[in-house]
Design a protein around this motif. Sequence first.
Motif: not given
Length: 300
Positions: A106-107, A110, A142, A146, A149, A278, A281, A288, A290
């Motif tokens: 998920e990171q 994102f 994610g 993103g 965002h 990055r 985060i 992020v 879920e």
Amino acid sequence: MSAARIVAVFFGRPGAGSFNAAGVAGLARAAARHGLAPETLWEPEPAQRAQTLAAAAARADLVIAHGGQGEAGVRLVAPAFPRTAFAVTQGRIAGPNIACFEVLQEQSAFLAGALAGWWSRGGVAAHLSGEKVPPGLRGRAGFAAGLSHARPDAVLLTGFCGDQHDPELAGRWTAMQAAAGAEVQFAMLDGGRSGAIAACRHAGIRAIGNVRDWTAEDPVFLASAVAENGLTVEAAVAAFLTGRFTDRRIGLEAPEAVRLALAADVDPELATRVEALRGAILSSAVAVPEHYDGPEWMPG
């Protein structure tokens, strides 16, 4: 523990898909490092997963269920085999003989969503996966977050076609997402990915991959949300052999495991923005999520 009996169960068919291929490679590295001879089982049928896991547990000290598709089966089977350890990769379940090992897809998803938002002109992006297993849902969440965002007015066409391994089905859904206006598609597929790639190329839209760096293999890829799940198999084996059999999660702090790989034609300014995000985060300035509670997309 060098004589440990280890059985790894993969949910699919041999040679189909990058997710399982990464897990097989991770198992091979662990076997070489620790002098092991693990057994590998393949179970392509969802209805047979629990039965296959039980058969593995009957002859193993450690059963590795590779992927979120193994969560339900392990939850059902593990209590009946208290002397067998169960490792679920990309899992989030608990039990006295269960541990989960995860790369945080998920990171990187994102970051992929943010790139899609910044890159697209019309603001329409697609997501496609197969089964609604928990790690797939987290990856979708994610990507959606993103995208929002980076571009709050973006439109997300997100759907689960029902099968991770069917190229024709994935291709059909991809073509219809492109026809609905998607300029880029983030696909979390395994054996079905070839169909999505072909459909993206035919429609003239860009793709975002996952698991490994697809940008090095095909110019249709704008980026790839890397989540090297083979490392989770290695971590599971090491944890079992050392007696520290506890959950482990690996995220963007380990770029060899989790990162967003960019195609060579991505504007350097966008690459800089991705790197800054990055960092945000990692510093917890940006969270992020879920879970995704937005609309689902269906063909037609």
